[in-house]
Every structure is written in C-alpha cells, then in structure tokens.
Enzyme design. Structure first.
Site, mmCIF file in Angstrom:
data_model
loop_
_atom_site.group_PDB
_atom_site.id
_atom_site.type_symbol
_atom_site.label_atom_id
_atom_site.label_comp_id
_atom_site.label_asym_id
_atom_site.label_seq_id
_atom_site.Cartn_x
_atom_site.Cartn_y
_atom_site.Cartn_z
ATOM 1 N N HIS A 194 2.967 -85.807 58.378
ATOM 2 C CA HIS A 194 1.724 -85.939 59.149
ATOM 3 C C HIS A 194 1.647 -87.275 59.909
ATOM 4 C CE1 HIS A 194 0.248 -82.490 56.884
ATOM 5 N NE2 HIS A 194 0.383 -83.133 55.748
HETATM 6 O O1 RIB Z 1 -4.104 -84.357 56.002
HETATM 7 C C1 RIB Z 1 -3.027 -85.252 56.079
HETATM 8 C C2 RIB Z 1 -3.516 -86.662 56.086
HETATM 9 O O2 RIB Z 1 -4.260 -86.918 54.912
HETATM 10 C C3 RIB Z 1 -2.367 -87.681 56.072
HETATM 11 O O3 RIB Z 1 -2.777 -88.866 56.691
HETATM 12 C C4 RIB Z 1 -2.152 -87.919 54.616
HETATM 13 O O4 RIB Z 1 -1.598 -89.207 54.364
HETATM 14 C C5 RIB Z 1 -3.561 -87.858 54.100
HETATM 15 O O5 RIB Z 1 -4.137 -89.141 54.271
#
Ligand code: RIB
Ligand code: CA
Length: 307
Positions: free
Chosen positions: A236
């Site tokens: 992500h």
């Molecule tokens: O949904 C994914 C996000 O939420 C990413 O930033 C992960 O690190 C969590 O913080």
C-alpha cells in the site's frame, strides 16, 4: 534536483517498505519523518520509524505526533502488523526522536520551504497533516502536492465501506482534502496491483544488505489478504512513494472525492466519483494503474543503494 518531502507514517509493515523505498532513492530529499499511532500504538510506530531510519543509515528527524484520531477512539491493526507493528521482527534501536510535535514540525518545515516548496506524503491516518494544515491554513501555499495512501472506490479493508487510514480518522482526511492543494490518492484499488507475491518476495530477497534482508523478513510475516484472490501482501504505502519516483508508470484521472464522516456503517468511506456522475469539481487525482514490474524494480534499486 531532489524533491523535498515529509513522510507521515504509522510503521507498520508496509510503511517500513515504503520508508526503505524513499530512503534509498536520491530523487527524494526526506526533510522529516513524522509519526502517528495507526497500525499499532504510537510507542511502537515511533520506535519502528526511528529503527528503520537508523537501519538505512540516514540522519533524518523522526518526530512523534498524534496517538489518536481527532475524534473518537484509537483502534489499531495489530492483527495484520503484529503487536510491535513489524510482524514481530525486532530491529536495533534507532537514533533518538527529535523533540517536539509532528504538526509543529510540519508547519515549521512548510514555513521554511517557500511557495510549492514541500510535498507531504501521508501513509497513515491523516491526523498530523490535518493538525498542521488546519492550525495555519496559509501554509498550504507552500505545499507542492499531497500524496496519500488512503481510501478505496471499491470495498474497504477495515469495514466493507472503508479503508483503514481513512477510517482511522475521517475528519482529518476531510480537512486535508479541503486544503485546495494538489492531492494524489493511492487507494486500495491501486495498491492491490503492487502485490508482493511469494515469487516477488523471493526475487526481492536476492541481494545484499541489511535493509533488504530486514524488509524480506518483515514481508514474510504479513498474513494473506482475504480480500484479494492471489496470495501476497499489497504494498500500500510504497505506491505513494513510487508515484513520486516514476509518475510515468501510472495512469490516473481527476475525480471528486467525499469523505463519509457520519457515524453509520459508511464511516470513513471515500466516495470517489470516478465517472463524474455528480458533476462536482474534481478535488483529487486518483491513481488508476501502475506497472508492477517497474514498481518492484524501484524497490530493488533502493535496496541496492541502502546498507
Ligand atoms: O489500508 C492500508 C493502510 O493502512 C496502509 O497505510 C497500512 O500501513 C495501514 O496504515
Ligand atoms: Ca501506513
């Protein structure tokens, strides 16, 4: 000319990889790393951020910020990231935290940056960014771009409607979205394309360096995502960094985004009008696709530059 950025994060297994991606690329000058509670509590996220910056051999201020959302209570995602936030992987302690508060440090850096002088990268709940921008709105003129890993136009990953960062502090995200500066969104729909499959992980692990070995060990702890058909962990937060490093490998569109700040089942949902059905003026650039091979090549190149 390196691009000056601030990274606000909540390490966090995927934050860790994103920090390595940024720390290992000279195209980015990381002025500050600010930290919030998110994936795990602020005590862990701060320790992790200091340890990761230290492992990369960089002397970059790491500053603590919000340990909870603007409203509501703090809820972590330790079931994904482990109790310590790095899947249980223990890192040597990093340099001490720089005293002060994230929002104050972000404002001071913005003041110093000058017009369009600084890019803000949000990899966790947007609380620190919101506190900085809401308490001194004029400083928004010095923000070149805000790049956020947040939201989803399809299903969420913490509720059916919401993605974790947006859900953790929807009011903060709404404040950041309203600051009228260029905003780029890396949503779950994009980040699922940066899937670290077992084959990608095996390839990434080939090579030298403590940071590379640490990243491989962390990635190996991430549980499969039932939301995705293939095994692997979506990277992500690294997608937000990769946009800054190789924008030409992304496709994108301008959209209007609304953040659901109600207290119903849709709380934290980012309502993204991808087809301009409501005719509202666009307030964000939505990243649509990325090139996975280029994405993982960028990661490999960063690890080749890191100790
Ligand atoms: O949904 C994914 C996000 O939420 C990413 O930033 C992960 O690190 C969590 O913080
Ligand atoms: Ca994160």
């Amino acid at each position: 000319m390196a691009r000056s950025i601030i990274i606000d994060c909540d390490p966090g297994t995927d934050d860790a990889i994103a920090l390595f991606l940024a720390l290992g690329n000279p195209a980015l000058e990381i002025r500050l790393v600010t930290v919030a509670g998110g994936n795990v509590g602020l005590g862990h996220t701060m320790r992790n951020a200091r340890a990761l910056v230290g492992l990369a051999g960089k002397s970059i201020p790491v500053i603590a910020g919000a340990d909870r959302p603007l409203l509501g209570s703090f809820e972590d995602a330790a079931y994904v990231h482990g109790e310590n936030g790095l899947g249980g992987i223990q890192l040597p302690d990093g340099p001490p935290a720089t005293p002060g508060l994230a929002a104050d440090a972000i404002r001071a850096a913005l003041r110093q940056a000058g017009p369009n002088g600084l890019t803000l990268v949000g990899l966790g709940p947007a609380t620190n960014l919101a506190l900085a921008l809401a308490t001194e709105p004029a400083l928004a003129a010095n923000v070149a771009e805000i790049v956020l890993m947040t939201g989803a136009w399809a299903e969420g990953n913490i509720t059916p409607a919401a993605e974790f960062n947006a859900w953790s502090d929807p009011e903060a995200l709404a404040i950041v979205m309203a600051c009228a500066r260029p905003i780029t969104l890396a949503t779950l729909d994009l980040t699922s394309q940066a899937l670290c499959t077992p084959a990608r992980l095996a390839a990434l692990a080939q090579g030298q360096g403590t940071c590379r070995a640490t990243a491989a060990a962390i990635l190996a702890t991430v549980p499969p995502t039932k939301r995705l058909a293939q095994p692997g962990s979506p990277q992500h937060d690294s997608c937000a960094i990769a946009w800054l490093l190789a924008p030409e490998t992304f496709t994108h569109r301008e959209v209007h985004v609304t953040v659901d700040c109600t207290n119903g089942p849709g709380r934290g949902q980012t309502i993204i009008d991808r087809w301009d059905r409501l005719g509202r003026p666009a307030n964000a650039r939505l990243l649509d696709t990325l090139n996975p091979d280029r994405f993982f090549a960028l990661l490999d190149e960063s690890f080749n530059r890191l100790p």
